[in-house]
Design an enzyme around this catalytic site. Structure first.
Site, PDB file in Angstrom:
ATOM      1  CG  ASN A 148      -0.321  -0.196   2.521  1.00 43.39           C
ATOM      2  OD1 ASN A 148       0.905  -0.293   2.614  1.00 43.39           O
ATOM      3  ND2 ASN A 148      -1.115  -0.260   3.575  1.00 43.39           N
ATOM      4  NE  ARG A 286       2.983   3.053  12.447  1.00 45.33           N
ATOM      5  CZ  ARG A 286       2.529   2.771  11.248  1.00 45.33           C
ATOM      6  NH1 ARG A 286       2.061   3.746  10.462  1.00 45.33           N
ATOM      7  NH2 ARG A 286       2.533   1.532  10.789  1.00 45.33           N
ATOM      8  CD  GLN A 315      -3.425   5.085  14.331  1.00 42.85           C
ATOM      9  OE1 GLN A 315      -3.185   6.050  13.640  1.00 42.85           O
ATOM     10  NE2 GLN A 315      -3.263   3.855  13.866  1.00 42.85           N
ATOM     11  CG  HIS A 334      -3.840   4.762  10.109  1.00 41.08           C
ATOM     12  ND1 HIS A 334      -2.913   4.192  10.932  1.00 41.08           N
ATOM     13  CD2 HIS A 334      -3.239   4.846   8.889  1.00 41.08           C
ATOM     14  CE1 HIS A 334      -1.813   3.931  10.259  1.00 41.08           C
ATOM     15  NE2 HIS A 334      -1.988   4.315   9.016  1.00 41.08           N
TER      16      HIS A 334
END
Length: 386
Positions: A148, A286, A315, A334
């Site tokens: 990705n 991050r 998260q 995210h």
């Protein structure tokens, strides 16, 4: 029989499966660096373009794993001592997680996971696993490197343009019935001629630079591994020996470096004060690379003109996280690396790694992060244990 514990984000609040906007997605067989896309031997348990990154999607793994006699547990309940994750962890041989909804494998959790042999990231980024504890316990850590990268790079380009052109507030005026042209353009600039810098120019950072070149920006980068002279010439890149040099020279800063102890809170009040006034920052790496409250202060003072990203800590972020309401932000959950296109590739890569594991054949070197008690493959190039 092995127990595979898979942690995925919750299903859509509307319905599952959703009504898809398109009937198919492009077929991607390889990446710019020559690496081939995932090539599992078995059939995918889904149609490319399906929403498989959520609990009901199961990454399309159930038929494969149950066909071998294994047990698959899929949950989104990952936090706290009474979570489903904690309940099943002691018996799990394989843990699968995603960076977007990470199941944090801390040293304490790893100590409880006596049967754990493989910690697999469906996607890119394994810092939710304590790599030192994994190495000490001879747990293999793997991720679907490259799957990705372009998805994230495209998200970065979108966020650059959204911030600099002041797109989000302008859209809100339109939605609310306004025609406030002066208000819309009071913070809107062209990116042409600006200086853009990426801290780390690996797969994602380099892909961002390639995609921004046609916009007429001056492109800068810093990375422990300098790019080839040919690439620097092709893209017109300015190399900086360190981040301190780069951040003083650019108008837009892109963070792509890994998170480990030495990079945690890399951007604090002192570092932010060294930026040009009115710089923009993009962070799809991050959340803990920056000091949460220092970012808020920099936006409120105007030292930062905008901050956008999709990574937070923890998260999922709590409802009262200050980044949800800080001025001039372009935050999203995210999502950059979990588009429907990306899911097809990282789910296929997850299947490929599981096939290797259960058949006792080698996992691709580029997928390895920790193996046989040491950093290995991509992990040896990207992470540190201390």
């Amino acid at each position: 029989m092995a127990k595979i514990l898979c942690v995925l984000y919750p299903d859509p609040e509307t319905s599952y499966p959703p009504r898809y906007a398109r009937d198919d997605i492009p077929v991607i067989s390889g990446y710019a660096n020559g690496q081939t896309a995932p090539t599992p031997k078995g059939a995918l348990g889904f149609n490319p373009g399906d929403l498989i990154g959520c609990v009901s999607g199961e990454l399309g793994l159930r038929s494969y794993l149950e066909g071998l006699g294994h047990e698959l547990i899929v949950t989104s309940d990952k936090d706290g001592p009474d979570s489903e994750f904690e309940k099943h962890l002691p018996d799990a041989e394989v843990v699968i997680s995603q960076p977007f909804w990470p199941a944090y494998l801390t040293p304490e959790r790893i100590a409880k996971a006596k049967k754990l042999k493989l910690a697999l990231t469906a996607g890119i980024g394994s810092d939710h696993v304590d790599l030192e504890a994994a190495a000490r316990n001879h747990i293999t850590v793997a991720e679907v490197t490259g799957s990705n990268s372009i998805s994230v790079a495209e998200h970065v380009v979108m966020m650059v343009l959204s911030l600099v052109r002041n797109y989000l507030p302008s859209h809100e005026y339109a939605v609310k019935g306004g025609w406030n042209i002066a208000d819309c353009v009071a913070r809107s600039y062209d990116v042409e001629g600006m200086h853009f810098g990426t801290i780390a120019a690996g797969r994602i950072g380099l892909a961002v630079l390639r995609r921004l070149k046609p916009f007429g920006l001056h492109l800068h980068y810093t990375d422990p591994h300098r790019l080839s002279p040919e690439v620097e010439k092709e893209l017109g890149l300015t190399f900086h020996e360190d981040a301190e040099s780069l951040i003083k020279a650019v108008d837009i800063i892109n963070l792509q470096m890994p998170l480990y102890p030495s990079t945690e809170h890399f951007f604090d009040d002192r570092k932010l004060s060294q930026l040009k006034r009115g710089a923009y920052m993009i962070n799809t790496a991050r959340g803990k690379l920056v000091d949460r409250d220092a970012i808020v202060r920099a936006l409120e003072s105007g030292q930062l003109a905008g901050y956008a990203g999709d990574v937070w800590f923890p998260q999922p972020a709590p409802a009262d996280h200050p980044w949800r309401t800080m001025p001039n932000n372009g935050m999203t959950p995210h999502i950059s690396g979990t588009s429907l296109s990306a899911q097809t590739r990282y789910a296929a890569g997850t299947l490929e790694i599981l096939e290797n594991y259960f058949e006792g054949t080698p996992i691709r070197d580029e997928y390895l992060i920790v193996d046989s008690g040491v950093l290995a493959g991509t992990g040896a190039k990207s992470y540190k244990l201390t």
